[in-house]
Design an enzyme around this catalytic site. Sequence first.
Site, mmCIF file in Angstrom:
data_model
loop_
_atom_site.group_PDB
_atom_site.id
_atom_site.type_symbol
_atom_site.label_atom_id
_atom_site.label_comp_id
_atom_site.label_asym_id
_atom_site.label_seq_id
_atom_site.Cartn_x
_atom_site.Cartn_y
_atom_site.Cartn_z
ATOM 1 C CB ILE B 31 -0.977 0.069 1.199
ATOM 2 C CG1 ILE B 31 -0.247 -0.149 2.528
ATOM 3 C CG2 ILE B 31 -2.122 -0.904 1.016
ATOM 4 C CD1 ILE B 31 -1.082 0.280 3.725
ATOM 5 C CG HIS B 99 8.244 -8.234 3.969
ATOM 6 N ND1 HIS B 99 8.598 -8.274 5.294
ATOM 7 C CD2 HIS B 99 8.607 -6.991 3.535
ATOM 8 C CE1 HIS B 99 9.136 -7.109 5.655
ATOM 9 N NE2 HIS B 99 9.167 -6.324 4.603
#
Lengths: 135, 135
Positions: B31, B99
């Site tokens: 985001i 990640h």
Amino acid sequence: MRETVFTKIVKGEIPCFKLGENENAFAFLDINPVTEGHSLVVPKYPYRNIFDTPENILGDVIVLAKEVAILLKDKLGADGINIVSSNGREANQEIEHLHFHVVPRYKKESLNIWQELRKYQVTETIEDVYKKIKS
Amino acid sequence: MRETVFTKIVKGEIPCFKLGENENAFAFLDINPVTEGHSLVVPKYPYRNIFDTPENILGDVIVLAKEVAILLKDKLGADGINIVSSNGREANQEIEHLHFHVVPRYKKESLNIWQELRKYQVTETIEDVYKKIKS
């Protein structure tokens, strides 16, 4: 088989500072390191990038990258590790043979790996991007 | 199980722009993108980083990263893709849940992902570093 500087390193035709290998992957020190211990992990066969590398080979590459990361942390006292792979010239890939950089990071440096890419101006909203991807 | 922002996304407790998943990994749009289509691939279970993630899970994560890379190339016209993982705060890891960033790169930008880390001053020779690693 297509030859690259990395296939020559794997075959021993070019010397290297070897760190390890498994069935499909090979690891060695980068001779132009950004930090002390900067290493490369490559598939033994010259796949060009992540797009054309089979899943099991990718698995062997990332598993060896993990082993190298632990080795550099333990032996060099690295405080962190970046894993970086560039795929395509526009992503700053220079050698057309898939490689994962394993880059030790040290407390003293205070550099931010995202600094450069944050200069990019994002103009599209995430919603619009998502619509394109899902179209 | 330890909770992170990513476990909440995987469970659907926090909304996301989901791109795909497999048995052990989950992918969605970042985001706070550095470029249009910047995505994240995470293990469903909150391993902290590459050091504590089992081999088979790492395999699922990198295989999904490849799928996302192909998707972004095909749908957004990315000219290249960087795969980046930061492990440890000193490597600029912010969320303690492994990640892999999948970062589309575009011809127009002319940025170099290595620019920032090249500011680091390497002081030890590669031979000395290799001796330490092999000690």
